[in-house]
Design an enzyme around this catalytic site. Structure first.
Site, short mmCIF file in Angstrom:
data_model
loop_
_atom_site.label_atom_id
_atom_site.label_comp_id
_atom_site.label_asym_id
_atom_site.label_seq_id
_atom_site.Cartn_x
_atom_site.Cartn_y
_atom_site.Cartn_z
N CYS A 74 34.01 42.91 63.35
CA CYS A 74 33.22 43.71 64.23
C CYS A 74 33.28 45.25 64.27
O CYS A 74 33.91 46.17 63.43
CB CYS A 74 35.21 43.87 65.31
SG CYS A 74 34.61 44.63 66.84
N CYS A 199 27.78 45.78 71.13
CA CYS A 199 28.67 45.22 70.08
C CYS A 199 27.89 45.13 68.74
O CYS A 199 27.19 45.49 68.41
CB CYS A 199 28.11 43.47 70.28
SG CYS A 199 29.03 42.33 68.86
#
Length: 260
Positions: A74, A199
């Site tokens: 991530c 994101c």
């Protein structure tokens, strides 16, 4: 049982941070992770990140999606973890740490801007209506019109769960170009199973995909996400993208204790 936690966000992508250097957190308890990330019955976050000791780097990143399952890299979470490590006094202005996709280098300045080196990308799959690549997590990238009113949640879920990506699925990014080296994107994230405000691996994937498909000639690309602005830079040679950096704000929100 109480857990001390720290809440961080990077362009609206929010995370529960736990200092797990003493390994007190039950890492296999997916129900606990899911509860802590729940926005109604827990703290609320897109994911949970454990900071742990590592023998060869400054720390280890262990990342869970909000569904409770440990997941792939991530980018925004990595940037926030760098800021968390600085708050804990583990690092100062630069660091190396280990994550599920390998070694990462990062810098952080006094304004909380974190520049995180992502993995090299040596394969960009170009298809008729989309591009697929892996930037630490798998990403489907697709150009659309009227991005601001596009049904990201339903269309993203349709692609994520389609036969195209099988049981593992993929994150899905919908993109529109706003200038020569500027793009807007909205992302459906697997594991969260919804649109998120940002994101990091998705922004990285979009930047590389736009360069690979000739939408831009720049190697420094600005990405407008729902939660703010990110910058992705890279070096490209013979279709290999190296020195890939994801840059943006990583912000401490609050800390607290929660009883479970």
């Amino acid at each position: 049982m109480y857990y001390t936690f720290y809440k961080y966000q990077g362009t609206g992508n929010d995370f529960v941070m736990i200092d797990n250097r003493d390994l007190h957190f039950p890492k296999n308890d997916t129900k606990l992770v899911k509860k802590l990330c729940d926005r109604r019955f827990g703290i609320g976050a897109d994911g949970l990140i454990l900071l742990e000791n590592d023998d060869s780097t400054d720390f280890r990143m262990v990342y869970y999606n909000s569904d409770g399952n440990e997941s792939s890299m991530c980018g925004n979470g990595g940037r926030c973890l760098v800021a968390f490590a600085k708050q804990l006094g583990i690092i100062d202005a630069e660091t190396t740490f280990i994550a599920t996709d390998g070694l990462h280098y990062a810098t952080i300045n006094e304004e909380g801007i974190v520049s995180l080196q992502m993995k090299d990308v040596d394969e960009v799959q170009e298809h008729e209506n989309h591009v697929f690549l892996n930037t630490g997590s798998p990403h489907h990238v697709q150009m659309v019109e009227d991005l601001h009113i596009f049904d990201v949640r339903n269309q993203g879920a349709k692609i994520r769960f389609s036969d195209l990506y099988g049981q593992a699925g993929s994150n899905v990014n919908f993109v529109s170009q706003t200038d020569e080296n500027k793009f807007a994107l909205r992302t459906y994230e697997r594991g969260v199973e919804d649109e998120t405000l940002s994101c990091g691996t998705g922004a990285t994937a979009v930047a590389i995909a736009m360069k690979a498909t000739g939408k831009t000639n720049s190697s420094i690309i600005e990405l407008q996400v729902e939660g703010g602005t990110l910058e992705v830079s890279f070096t490209e040679k013979n279709g290999i993208y190296s020195h890939v950096f994801l840059k943006g704000q990583a912000t401490f929100v609050f800390e607290g204790k929660i009883e479970v």
